[in-house]
Design a protein around this motif. Sequence first.
Motif, PDB file in Angstrom:
ATOM      1  N   LEU A 171       0.818  -1.210   0.000  1.00 42.70           N
ATOM      2  CA  LEU A 171       0.000   0.000   0.000  1.00 42.70           C
ATOM      3  C   LEU A 171       0.853   1.262   0.000  1.00 42.70           C
ATOM      4  O   LEU A 171       1.994   1.272   0.473  1.00 42.70           O
ATOM      5  N   SER A 172       0.258   2.337  -0.486  1.00 45.89           N
ATOM      6  CA  SER A 172       0.868   3.663  -0.434  1.00 45.89           C
ATOM      7  C   SER A 172      -0.146   4.653   0.115  1.00 45.89           C
ATOM      8  O   SER A 172      -1.365   4.444  -0.001  1.00 45.89           O
ATOM      9  N   LEU A 173       0.343   5.741   0.714  1.00 44.01           N
ATOM     10  CA  LEU A 173      -0.503   6.790   1.253  1.00 44.01           C
ATOM     11  C   LEU A 173      -0.359   8.052   0.412  1.00 44.01           C
ATOM     12  O   LEU A 173       0.705   8.326  -0.145  1.00 44.01           O
ATOM     13  N   TYR A 174      -1.430   8.819   0.376  1.00 45.27           N
ATOM     14  CA  TYR A 174      -1.410  10.087  -0.354  1.00 45.27           C
ATOM     15  C   TYR A 174      -0.345  11.018   0.218  1.00 45.27           C
ATOM     16  O   TYR A 174      -0.189  11.135   1.440  1.00 45.27           O
ATOM     17  N   ALA A 175       0.381  11.702  -0.650  1.00 47.00           N
ATOM     18  CA  ALA A 175       1.413  12.632  -0.207  1.00 47.00           C
ATOM     19  C   ALA A 175       1.574  13.747  -1.247  1.00 47.00           C
ATOM     20  O   ALA A 175       2.002  13.476  -2.376  1.00 47.00           O
ATOM     21  N   PRO A 176       1.230  15.005  -0.905  1.00 46.17           N
ATOM     22  CA  PRO A 176       1.491  16.103  -1.827  1.00 46.17           C
ATOM     23  C   PRO A 176       2.994  16.364  -1.930  1.00 46.17           C
ATOM     24  O   PRO A 176       3.724  16.280  -0.932  1.00 46.17           O
ATOM     25  N   VAL A 177       3.448  16.667  -3.140  1.00 48.86           N
ATOM     26  CA  VAL A 177       4.880  16.804  -3.418  1.00 48.86           C
ATOM     27  C   VAL A 177       5.141  18.122  -4.131  1.00 48.86           C
ATOM     28  O   VAL A 177       4.462  18.456  -5.110  1.00 48.86           O
ATOM     29  N   ILE A 178       6.132  18.885  -3.638  1.00 42.67           N
ATOM     30  CA  ILE A 178       6.606  20.065  -4.361  1.00 42.67           C
ATOM     31  C   ILE A 178       7.662  19.590  -5.354  1.00 42.67           C
ATOM     32  O   ILE A 178       8.740  19.150  -4.966  1.00 42.67           O
ATOM     33  N   VAL A 179       7.320  19.674  -6.631  1.00 43.78           N
ATOM     34  CA  VAL A 179       8.226  19.146  -7.652  1.00 43.78           C
ATOM     35  C   VAL A 179       9.093  20.233  -8.279  1.00 43.78           C
ATOM     36  O   VAL A 179      10.114  19.933  -8.908  1.00 43.78           O
ATOM     37  N   LYS A 180       8.707  21.494  -8.120  1.00 46.92           N
ATOM     38  CA  LYS A 180       9.477  22.600  -8.670  1.00 46.92           C
ATOM     39  C   LYS A 180       8.958  23.895  -8.061  1.00 46.92           C
ATOM     40  O   LYS A 180       7.978  23.896  -7.314  1.00 46.92           O
ATOM     41  N   TYR A 181       9.629  24.985  -8.388  1.00 41.58           N
ATOM     42  CA  TYR A 181       9.147  26.306  -8.018  1.00 41.58           C
ATOM     43  C   TYR A 181       8.833  27.074  -9.295  1.00 41.58           C
ATOM     44  O   TYR A 181       9.521  26.930 -10.305  1.00 41.58           O
ATOM     45  N   ARG A 182       7.788  27.858  -9.246  1.00 41.49           N
ATOM     46  CA  ARG A 182       7.206  28.502 -10.418  1.00 41.49           C
ATOM     47  C   ARG A 182       8.230  29.340 -11.186  1.00 41.49           C
ATOM     48  O   ARG A 182       9.040  30.053 -10.592  1.00 41.49           O
ATOM     49  N   ASP A 183       8.183  29.229 -12.516  1.00 36.24           N
ATOM     50  CA  ASP A 183       9.077  29.990 -13.382  1.00 36.24           C
ATOM     51  C   ASP A 183       8.280  30.518 -14.565  1.00 36.24           C
ATOM     52  O   ASP A 183       7.050  30.453 -14.587  1.00 36.24           O
ATOM     53  N   ASP A 184       8.963  31.059 -15.569  1.00 36.93           N
ATOM     54  CA  ASP A 184       8.272  31.646 -16.717  1.00 36.93           C
ATOM     55  C   ASP A 184       7.403  30.626 -17.449  1.00 36.93           C
ATOM     56  O   ASP A 184       6.320  30.939 -17.940  1.00 36.93           O
ATOM     57  N   LYS A 185       7.867  29.374 -17.533  1.00 37.23           N
ATOM     58  CA  LYS A 185       7.084  28.356 -18.235  1.00 37.23           C
ATOM     59  C   LYS A 185       5.788  28.065 -17.488  1.00 37.23           C
ATOM     60  O   LYS A 185       4.739  27.865 -18.099  1.00 37.23           O
ATOM     61  N   THR A 186       5.866  28.024 -16.167  1.00 36.75           N
ATOM     62  CA  THR A 186       4.659  27.804 -15.376  1.00 36.75           C
ATOM     63  C   THR A 186       3.692  28.955 -15.569  1.00 36.75           C
ATOM     64  O   THR A 186       2.489  28.770 -15.693  1.00 36.75           O
TER      65      THR A 186
END
Length: 288
Positions: free
Chosen positions: A262-277
């Motif tokens: 099993l796995s549990l839900y986990a929010p992940v910060i994958v990057k920080y906002r840049d011009d492409k975002t």
Amino acid sequence: LIDSDSMTISQLQKTIERHFAAGPGAVGDPAAMTAFLTLRAAIEAGEVRAAAPDAGSPTGWRVNAWVKQGILLGFRLGVLEEFPAAGLSFVDKSTYPVRHFSSGDGVRVVPGGSSVRSGAYVARGVVCMPPMYINAGAWVDEGTMVDSHALVGSCAQIGKHVHLSAAAQIGGVLEPINASPVVIENDVLVGGNCGVYEGTIVRKGAVLAPGIILTRGTPVFDLVNGTILRASAELPLIIPENAVVVPGSRAVTKGKGQEWGLSLYAPVIVKYRDDKTDLSTALEELLR
């Protein structure tokens, strides 16, 4: 409204605190009702708010407990009353009717079943897409879009140019009095079906991908900085400025959970906002 000819904010605060402390004794007191109606008008005009930016606070925000006391006082003073609308019948406290807007307010309320309760601040340039709901004590700042099926809970603080996408839920809080409301700062994108609860603060420019759920008990895994963000006894969960948060999972490493894979839900910060975002969110400006 509060002005020099009537009552200062400091005087209103003391009056609200006195009538709130009176408990049931305030019911039927015309002075208590006058104080509440003055507060309600001041909230709607943006003169007072349940929480406000404060650079001296550890979170950057200060809770104005007396404003929340005044909102609760309104529930105590009100009586059940029918509010007919478009052939339908609604029953609520007389002190919290539905707000009415005119074109001069600069707020777009698109037809289709949306509602804003009295005692909420809705700034010019806000767009309300049906059906959505903004509760008493909430603050929704300029240029924000509250999309279909989105909820802004009581006393929640929503900044400028925020997009609350379809079915986003921003939790409210009236009690305990000193509890911090949810804060969504300027230029945040809250994706569809997100839920932000229990005093979580989402800093300026952050992006929450669809389906993110944030509470006091939710750890957030920052892959960029190699840290885990959590709430503490003193501070709520705080999502950093410009963070891009996506749904993830973490493996259960013991017991039956490990055995069953099993796995549990986990929010992940994958990057920080840049011009492409920013380019990916440029569509928002076309919709306003």
